[in-house]
Design a protein around this motif. Structure first.
Motif, PDB file in Angstrom:
ATOM      1  N   PHE A 405      24.483 -45.712 -20.227  1.00 27.04           N
ATOM      2  CA  PHE A 405      25.829 -46.255 -20.065  1.00 27.04           C
ATOM      3  C   PHE A 405      26.618 -47.720 -20.512  1.00 27.04           C
ATOM      4  N   ALA A 406      26.972 -48.213 -19.596  1.00 28.57           N
ATOM      5  CA  ALA A 406      28.994 -48.703 -20.177  1.00 28.57           C
ATOM      6  C   ALA A 406      27.628 -49.961 -21.069  1.00 28.57           C
ATOM      7  N   GLY A 407      28.241 -50.310 -22.015  1.00 28.50           N
ATOM      8  CA  GLY A 407      27.430 -51.066 -22.409  1.00 28.50           C
ATOM      9  C   GLY A 407      26.190 -51.572 -23.089  1.00 28.50           C
ATOM     10  N   THR A 408      25.850 -50.167 -23.788  1.00 23.22           N
ATOM     11  CA  THR A 408      24.228 -50.129 -23.922  1.00 23.22           C
ATOM     12  C   THR A 408      24.124 -48.987 -25.352  1.00 23.22           C
ATOM     13  N   LYS A 409      23.738 -49.421 -25.559  1.00 24.36           N
ATOM     14  CA  LYS A 409      23.895 -48.263 -27.314  1.00 24.36           C
ATOM     15  C   LYS A 409      22.384 -48.553 -27.745  1.00 24.36           C
ATOM     16  N   GLY A 410      21.712 -46.819 -28.026  1.00 20.47           N
ATOM     17  CA  GLY A 410      20.174 -46.447 -28.438  1.00 20.47           C
ATOM     18  C   GLY A 410      20.044 -45.084 -28.246  1.00 20.47           C
ATOM     19  N   ILE A 411      18.638 -44.970 -28.498  1.00 18.46           N
ATOM     20  CA  ILE A 411      18.550 -43.443 -28.626  1.00 18.46           C
ATOM     21  C   ILE A 411      18.214 -42.592 -26.976  1.00 18.46           C
ATOM     22  N   VAL A 412      18.727 -41.642 -27.624  1.00 17.61           N
ATOM     23  CA  VAL A 412      18.307 -40.072 -26.011  1.00 17.61           C
ATOM     24  C   VAL A 412      18.281 -38.743 -25.892  1.00 17.61           C
ATOM     25  N   ALA A 413      17.990 -38.189 -25.364  1.00 12.15           N
ATOM     26  CA  ALA A 413      17.243 -37.274 -25.654  1.00 12.15           C
ATOM     27  C   ALA A 413      17.648 -36.940 -24.344  1.00 12.15           C
ATOM     28  N   GLY A 414      17.143 -34.986 -23.940  1.00 10.45           N
ATOM     29  CA  GLY A 414      17.382 -34.449 -22.710  1.00 10.45           C
ATOM     30  C   GLY A 414      17.006 -32.850 -22.649  1.00 10.45           C
ATOM     31  N   ALA A 415      16.432 -31.923 -21.461  1.00 11.91           N
ATOM     32  CA  ALA A 415      16.401 -30.856 -21.848  1.00 11.91           C
ATOM     33  C   ALA A 415      16.770 -30.531 -20.348  1.00 11.91           C
ATOM     34  N   SER A 416      16.734 -28.908 -20.315  1.00 17.18           N
ATOM     35  CA  SER A 416      16.713 -28.291 -18.865  1.00 17.18           C
ATOM     36  C   SER A 416      16.457 -27.051 -19.669  1.00 17.18           C
ATOM     37  N   TYR A 417      16.599 -26.386 -18.059  1.00 16.43           N
ATOM     38  CA  TYR A 417      15.016 -25.079 -18.687  1.00 16.43           C
ATOM     39  C   TYR A 417      15.739 -24.602 -16.454  1.00 16.43           C
ATOM     40  N   ALA A 418      15.967 -23.272 -16.632  1.00 18.17           N
ATOM     41  CA  ALA A 418      15.982 -22.050 -16.115  1.00 18.17           C
ATOM     42  C   ALA A 418      15.281 -21.609 -15.145  1.00 18.17           C
ATOM     43  N   PRO A 419      14.087 -22.056 -14.321  1.00 20.64           N
ATOM     44  CA  PRO A 419      12.950 -21.611 -13.809  1.00 20.64           C
ATOM     45  C   PRO A 419      12.975 -19.911 -12.890  1.00 20.64           C
ATOM     46  N   MET A 420      14.784 -19.641 -12.476  1.00 20.22           N
ATOM     47  CA  MET A 420      15.024 -18.316 -11.742  1.00 20.22           C
ATOM     48  C   MET A 420      16.658 -18.341 -11.963  1.00 20.22           C
ATOM     49  N   ASP A 421      16.962 -17.316 -11.960  1.00 20.78           N
ATOM     50  CA  ASP A 421      18.453 -17.214 -11.642  1.00 20.78           C
ATOM     51  C   ASP A 421      19.268 -18.480 -10.702  1.00 20.78           C
ATOM     52  N   ARG A 422      20.367 -18.905 -11.286  1.00 18.05           N
ATOM     53  CA  ARG A 422      20.776 -20.706 -10.631  1.00 18.05           C
ATOM     54  C   ARG A 422      20.324 -21.441 -10.102  1.00 18.05           C
ATOM     55  N   ILE A 423      19.832 -21.863 -10.552  1.00 19.21           N
ATOM     56  CA  ILE A 423      18.461 -22.904 -10.332  1.00 19.21           C
ATOM     57  C   ILE A 423      18.005 -23.608 -11.518  1.00 19.21           C
ATOM     58  N   VAL A 424      18.379 -24.531 -11.878  1.00 17.09           N
ATOM     59  CA  VAL A 424      18.111 -25.179 -12.592  1.00 17.09           C
ATOM     60  C   VAL A 424      17.475 -26.544 -13.082  1.00 17.09           C
ATOM     61  N   VAL A 425      16.373 -27.500 -13.491  1.00 17.86           N
ATOM     62  CA  VAL A 425      15.901 -28.644 -14.123  1.00 17.86           C
ATOM     63  C   VAL A 425      16.269 -28.664 -15.048  1.00 17.86           C
ATOM     64  N   LEU A 426      17.046 -30.703 -14.704  1.00 15.57           N
ATOM     65  CA  LEU A 426      17.691 -31.271 -16.098  1.00 15.57           C
ATOM     66  C   LEU A 426      17.194 -32.921 -15.696  1.00 15.57           C
ATOM     67  N   CYS A 427      16.650 -33.219 -17.356  1.00 13.02           N
ATOM     68  CA  CYS A 427      16.197 -34.318 -17.670  1.00 13.02           C
ATOM     69  C   CYS A 427      16.670 -34.780 -19.185  1.00 13.02           C
ATOM     70  N   LYS A 428      16.602 -35.951 -18.766  1.00 16.56           N
ATOM     71  CA  LYS A 428      17.521 -36.951 -19.028  1.00 16.56           C
ATOM     72  C   LYS A 428      16.694 -37.887 -19.922  1.00 16.56           C
TER      73      LYS A 428
END
Length: 452
Positions: A405-428
Motif C-alpha cells: 500500500f502507499a508508503g510501503t515497500k516489500g515482498i508480495v505474493a498471490g494466488a487465484s483459483y476457480a473451483p467452478m465456472d465464474r467463481i474465483v478465490v483470490l489471496c494476496k
C-alpha cells in the motif's frame, strides 16, 4: 428437421403471451383436463399461437414441419415478449429465419425484439488483515476489515459500433454491519471501430504499468488507436479525494473499512494532509504500449499531468507550494507463452520531493492473474510473487493497495483459483516496511468473487 408438437409445446409457451391468463375452457377434444399439457395448450390457443384442426383436435403427438413451427414463432413475435421470453424467441427466430422470411417476416428486422441490454456483474466478499508498527504510540496495530460488494455492470447496445456501459455498486461493511445505497461509479459511451476506440463519460482509469499509479475512475474523454501497438490519450477530471500530497507511513485504508478511529490515528501519526480535498483534479495523460500475442518482449510508457491545490503541503514538496504532479512511467517484460511472464514497471513524479517514485518486479504463472471475469472457467489458476515499492506521491490511487500500500515497500505474493465456472478465490500477501520513518507492515488479503 421435424419436431413433435408436444416437445415444442414448452418452447412455444415461453415465447407466447406470458402475461395472459389461461382460458376458461380448452377447445381441443383430444387434450383432456388431466393431460400434462392442458394448461399450456389452453394458453397457447387463447393467445392465438396454435389453432388446432377443423375437427376440434390438437393432435399433439404428431410431428410438425419447420413451416408450422415458424408460424408459431411468427405469432409469438407479434406479441412483443420481453425478458427471458424475448431471449428464447430470438433463438427460435434465428433457427427458423428462412421459413420466417417465406412467411413475410423479415428476420433482419428482428433486432427490434432483441434484448439489447446485457446484465452482468458480480458479488464479492473481501477480508483484509493489516498489521503495522504504529508510528504514533510506538505500539503494534492490527485492523481487520470485512467488505461485501454487489455490482451491476450493464452493457446496452446503441448500434453496431456504440454501446453504453456503467458500473453500479452497493457496499456493505460486514465488520460494522453497515451498508449504503447503490452508487453509480461509472457510466460512459464507448465506440469500437477497427483499430480505434473512443470513450466519453465517467470511465475506468487503469494504466499500463499495471496500476501502480492509477486504478480508479475519471470523467472525460479517451481515444485508443492501434492493435498490438497502441496509443491511448486521456483527459478530464478526477474526483475530490483521489489526489493529495502526503506521507502515509502509518498505513490504513479508507474509512468504510477502518472507521474513524483508524483515520484519526493515521492523521496523527503522519501529519497527512490534502487527501480529502474538496475540488476535483484536472487530468491529462497518454499511454503507449506494445503487446505480442503469446511470446516475446513487451513494454510501454506513460505520462500523467495532474493539477490540484491539495498537493500544496510539506509532505509533497520541499517548499509546500507545488500544485502539480508530472508522473512518468515505463514498463517492460517478457512473455514465455500464454501462462508465464516476467515483468516490471517504474513511475516517477518529477514535481514531488517526498516519496516521489514507485516500482514493482513480478513473475507470474497461470491464466488467472489478478482475478476472474464472466468468462472464467473451472480449473483456471495463477500464482505470482515479487517486490513492490509504492511512493505515496506517485501511487496516488493504485490497485496495489490490495497487498503493498502507499508508503510501503516489500515482498508480495498471490494466488487465484476457480473451483467452478465464474467463481474465483483470490489471496494476496505483503510483508515489508515503511518508505519514510521506522516500522514494519504486513497485510493479508482474501477475496471470493461470484460473476454473473
Amino acid at each position: 428437421m421435424k419436431k413433435s408438437v408436444v416437445s415444442a409445446l414448452t418452447t412455444a409457451l415461453v415465447v407466447g403471451a406470458a402475461s395472459t391468463t389461461f382460458a376458461a375452457a380448452n377447445p381441443f377434444s383430444d387434450v383432456p383436463a388431466g393431460h400434462w399439457a392442458y394448461d399450456a395448450v389452453t394458453q397457447l390457443a387463447a393467445d392465438g399461437i396454435v389453432e388446432g384442426y377443423g375437427d376440434g383436435t390438437y393432435l399433439g403427438n404428431r410431428n410438425i414441419t419447420r413451416y408450422e413451427m415458424a408460424q408459431m414463432v411468427a405469432k409469438a413475435m407479434a406479441k412483443n415478449p420481453s425478458g427471458a421470453d424475448k431471449a428464447a424467441l430470438d433463438r427460435l427466430a434465428a433457427e427458423f429465419s428462412e421459413e420466417l422470411n417465406n412467411l413475410g417476416v423479415r428476420v433482419s428486422n428482428l433486432e427490434k425484439y432483441a434484448d439489447k441490454v446485457i446484465w452482468q456483474g458480480k458479488i464479492e466478499y473481501t477480508y483484509k488483515s493489516h498489521r503495522t508498527d504504529n508510528a504514533y504510540d510506538k505500539g503494534k496495530t492490527k485492523v481487520n476489515g470485512d467488505d461485501w460488494i454487489f455490482r451491476f455492470e450493464p452493457i446496452a447496445e446503441v448500434n453496431k459500433h456504440w454501446t453504453l456501459r456503467a458500473r453500479i455498486d452497493a457496499h456493505a461493511d460486514l465488520s460494522h454491519d453497515t451498508a449504503n445505497s447503490f452508487s453509480l461509479e461509472r457510466g460512459w459511451a464507448q465506440g469500437d471501430y477497427d483499430n480505434f476506440q473512443v470513450k466519453v463519460g465517467r470511465q475506468p482509469l487503469y494504466t499500463n504499468e499495471d496500476g501502480i499509479v492509477w486504478d480508479t475512475e475519471y470523467t472525460g474523454g479517451e481515444v485508443t488507436i492501434g492493435n498490438k501497438l497502441q496509443a491511448r490519450i486521456m483527459a478530464g477530471r478526477i474526483g475530490a479525494g483521489k489526489v493529495g500530497g502526503s506521507i502515509r507511513n502509518a498505513g490504513s485504508w479508507n474509512a468504510r473499512q477502518d472507521g474513524v478511529s483508524a483515520d484519526d490515528r493515521w492523521n496523527r501519526a503522519t501529519g497527512r494532509a490534502g487527501l480529502a480535498g474538496g475540488d476535483p483534479s484536472s487530468f491529462q495523460a497518454i499511454n503507449v504500449q506494445y503487446t505480442p500475442d503469446n511470446y516475446g518482449l513487451f513494454g510501454g510508457a506513460g505520462y500523467y499531468h495532474i493539477e490540484d491545490d491539495d498537493f500544496k503541503n510539506v509532505f509533497y514538496s520541499d517548499n509546500g507550494k507545488e500544485d502539480e504532479a508530472n508522473i512518468w512511467s515505463v514498463n517492460a517484460g517478457y512473455k514465455f507463452g500464454r501462462k508465464a511472464k516476467l515483468w516490471g514497471s517504474f513511475a516517477q513524479n518529477t514535481k514531488a520531493d517526498v516519496e516521489d517514485n514507485s516500482w514493482q518486479a513480478l513473475f507470474e504463472y497461470g491464466d488467472l492473474y489478478g482475478g476472474g471475469n464472466q468468462g472464467t472457467k473451472k480449473g483456471q489458476w495463477a500464482v505470482w510473487a515479487g517486490y513492490k515499492k509504492l511512493g505515496s506521491n506517485t501511487s496516488l490511487c493504485a490497485i496495489n493497495w490490495d497487498d503493498a500500500f502507499a508508503g510501503t515497500k516489500g515482498i508480495v505474493a498471490g494466488a487465484s483459483y476457480a473451483p467452478m465456472d465464474r467463481i474465483v478465490v483470490l489471496c494476496k500477501y505483503f510483508n515489508g516496511e515503511y518508505i519514510t520513518g521506522d516500522g514494519d507492515a504486513e497485510r493479508l488479503f482474501a477475496r471470493v468473487e461470484f460473476f454473473y
